[in-house]
Design an enzyme around this catalytic site. Structure first.
Site, PDB file in Angstrom:
ATOM      1  N   ASP A   1       0.835  -1.209   0.000  1.00 12.19           N
ATOM      2  CA  ASP A   1       0.000   0.000   0.000  1.00 12.19           C
ATOM      3  C   ASP A   1       0.870   1.259   0.000  1.00 12.19           C
ATOM      4  OD1 ASP A   1      -2.328   1.434   0.009  1.00 12.19           O
ATOM      5  OD2 ASP A   1      -2.750   1.153   2.137  1.00 12.19           O
ATOM      6  N   GLY A   2       0.278   2.360  -0.435  1.00 12.43           N
ATOM      7  CA  GLY A   2       0.964   3.652  -0.339  1.00 12.43           C
ATOM      8  C   GLY A   2       1.626   4.098  -1.635  1.00 12.43           C
TER       9      GLY A   2
ATOM     10  N   HIS B   1       2.597   3.280  -8.852  1.00 11.89           N
ATOM     11  CA  HIS B   1       2.347   1.849  -9.093  1.00 11.89           C
ATOM     12  C   HIS B   1       3.534   1.205  -9.810  1.00 11.89           C
ATOM     13  CE1 HIS B   1      -1.531   2.398  -7.458  1.00 11.89           C
ATOM     14  NE2 HIS B   1      -2.038   3.069  -8.476  1.00 11.89           N
TER      15      HIS B   1
ATOM     16  N   THR C   1     -11.030  -6.398  -4.776  1.00 17.24           N
ATOM     17  CA  THR C   1     -12.350  -6.330  -5.436  1.00 17.24           C
ATOM     18  C   THR C   1     -12.944  -4.930  -5.284  1.00 17.24           C
ATOM     19  OG1 THR C   1     -13.188  -7.363  -3.403  1.00 17.24           O
ATOM     20  CG2 THR C   1     -13.039  -8.768  -5.348  1.00 17.24           C
TER      21      THR C   1
ATOM     22  N   LEU D   1      10.202 -20.686  -4.276  1.00 12.42           N
ATOM     23  CA  LEU D   1       9.155 -19.878  -3.642  1.00 12.42           C
ATOM     24  C   LEU D   1       7.864 -19.907  -4.461  1.00 12.42           C
ATOM     25  CD1 LEU D   1       8.778 -17.038  -1.667  1.00 12.42           C
ATOM     26  CD2 LEU D   1       8.827 -16.098  -3.953  1.00 12.42           C
TER      27      LEU D   1
HETATM   28  C1  IPE Z   1      -5.522  -2.496  -0.148  1.00  9.57           C
HETATM   29  O1  IPE Z   1      -5.175  -1.174  -0.284  1.00  9.57           O
HETATM   30  C2  IPE Z   1      -5.523  -3.163  -1.491  1.00  9.57           C
HETATM   31  C3  IPE Z   1      -4.219  -3.372  -2.086  1.00  9.57           C
HETATM   32  C4  IPE Z   1      -3.081  -3.080  -1.547  1.00  9.57           C
HETATM   33  C5  IPE Z   1      -4.239  -3.991  -3.378  1.00  9.57           C
HETATM   34  P1  IPE Z   1      -6.265  -0.015  -0.461  1.00  9.57           P
HETATM   35  O2  IPE Z   1      -5.501   1.228  -0.638  1.00  9.57           O
HETATM   36  O3  IPE Z   1      -7.236  -0.390  -1.507  1.00  9.57           O
HETATM   37  O4  IPE Z   1      -7.017  -0.068   0.939  1.00  9.57           O
HETATM   38  P2  IPE Z   1      -7.820   1.055   1.709  1.00  9.57           P
HETATM   39  O5  IPE Z   1      -8.812   1.628   0.751  1.00  9.57           O
HETATM   40  O6  IPE Z   1      -6.839   2.076   2.174  1.00  9.57           O
HETATM   41  O7  IPE Z   1      -8.450   0.347   2.868  1.00  9.57           O
HETATM   42  C1  IPE Z   2      -1.477   0.322  -3.311  1.00 11.14           C
HETATM   43  O1  IPE Z   2      -1.260   1.684  -3.323  1.00 11.14           O
HETATM   44  C2  IPE Z   2      -1.775  -0.243  -4.673  1.00 11.14           C
HETATM   45  C3  IPE Z   2      -3.168  -0.636  -4.871  1.00 11.14           C
HETATM   46  C4  IPE Z   2      -4.131  -0.545  -3.985  1.00 11.14           C
HETATM   47  C5  IPE Z   2      -3.523  -1.140  -6.183  1.00 11.14           C
HETATM   48  P1  IPE Z   2      -2.442   2.726  -3.349  1.00 11.14           P
HETATM   49  O2  IPE Z   2      -2.814   3.003  -4.761  1.00 11.14           O
HETATM   50  O3  IPE Z   2      -3.565   2.275  -2.487  1.00 11.14           O
HETATM   51  O4  IPE Z   2      -1.752   3.999  -2.729  1.00 11.14           O
HETATM   52  P2  IPE Z   2      -2.358   4.963  -1.639  1.00 11.14           P
HETATM   53  O5  IPE Z   2      -2.799   4.118  -0.486  1.00 11.14           O
HETATM   54  O6  IPE Z   2      -3.500   5.684  -2.277  1.00 11.14           O
HETATM   55  O7  IPE Z   2      -1.231   5.868  -1.276  1.00 11.14           O
HETATM   56 MG    MG Z   3      -4.023   2.499  -0.535  1.00  6.13          MG
END
Ligand code: IPE
Ligand code: IPE
Ligand code: MG
Length: 251
Positions: free
Chosen positions: A31-32, A48, A77, A142
């Site tokens: 995430d992030g 990404h 999803t 792995l």
């Molecule tokens: C969780 O992250 C999904 C993935 C990392 C693929 P999100 O960014 O979608 O989650 P929320 O919306 O912060 O809970």
């Molecule tokens: C995780 O990063 C990737 C996916 C959920 C596909 P985010 O796109 O959720 O990045 P933030 O959380 O908005 O920073």
């Molecule tokens: Mg996110």
């Protein structure tokens, strides 16, 4: 030894990993990416892209370390709610990753499995999934599980439907349903439950990831955004995991 040397020594000592006590399965909520890009004045898609590079690095490192199973959350999803442009960019990136997995991961012995629902994925992506899964099926290094179009609730609903169908077809009776039967009908059939579940970017929630499977996982939260997640950060998580006392409800 300088002060800095001593601090580094202390740090690396604390993060020392016992190679004989590795988690068998590590699951990561990557995430992030968006916030990483925003901080740099870049479009989210650049985040990404940078995140995909981190995935390559971490997969390779985990494989070399001797981790047997790694599951990464790539697209939920719920992520279809994002602007079409971002969804398209993510799908394109995933397609590229599946096309080039060998070069990217740099290890011929990794087995790749995709978990999640196929509903909503394009035929192009579905074809790529088939190609990669069959090409790597016999590899015994792995196993990398990519959670793509995955949601824990959808997975459970799907499992209930499969079980109900087996009952209708006379393959199963209601009294035979137990935790094993539910598990066996999830996308993760045959995959051990995660020992260590990592979420980065400072969020402290599961966001619908492996909810059944993580009932007894050890959780680790890191504030770093996924594109900046390093092998040192992974070491820190593993070292902390190795200090924990897993009781599974016992004493
Ligand atoms: C969780 O992250 C999904 C993935 C990392 C693929 P999100 O960014 O979608 O989650 P929320 O919306 O912060 O809970
Ligand atoms: C995780 O990063 C990737 C996916 C959920 C596909 P985010 O796109 O959720 O990045 P933030 O959380 O908005 O920073
Ligand atoms: Mg996110």
């Amino acid at each position: 030894m300088s002060y800095l040397d001593i601090m580094f020594f202390k740090k690396s000592k604390n993060n020392k990993i016992d190679i004989n006590n590795l988690p068998n399965h590590i699951a990561i909520i990557m995430d992030g990416n968006g916030r990483w890009a925003k901080k740099r004045g870049l479009p989210r898609s650049a985040g990404h892209k940078a995140g995909a590079k981190t995935l390559e690095k971490i997969t390779r490192y985990a494989g070399n370390l001797g981790i047997r199973n790694l599951t990464v959350y790539a697209f939920s999803t719920e992520n279809w709610k994002r602007p079409q442009q971002e969804v398209d960019a993510l799908m394109e990136l995933l397609g590229e990753y599946l096309d080039n997995y060998k070069k990217l991961i740099g290890d011929d012995n990794i087995r790749i499995r995709i978990i999640g629902t196929k509903v909503g994925l394009s035929d192009e992506i579905l074809d790529k999934i088939n190609v990669v899964e069959s090409a790597t099926a016999k590899n015994d290094g792995l196993t990398l599980y990519i959670a793509l179009n995955y949601g824990g609730r959808e997975e459970l609903v799907n499992s209930v439907k499969k079980i109900a169908k087996k009952i209708c077809d006379g393959e199963l009776i209601v009294d035979e349903i137990d935790e094993g039967v539910v598990s066996d009908n999830l996308y993760t059939t045959g995959c051990p439950e995660p020992d260590l579940l990592i979420r980065v970017s400072g969020e402290r929630r599961l966001s619908n990831f492996l909810m059944w499977q993580s009932a007894y996982s050890e959780l680790w939260f890191d504030d770093v955004n996924w594109p900046d997640f390093s092998t040192k950060d992974l070491n820190r998580a593993i070292a902390d995991y190795q200090k924990r006392n897993r009781r599974f409800g016992g004493v």
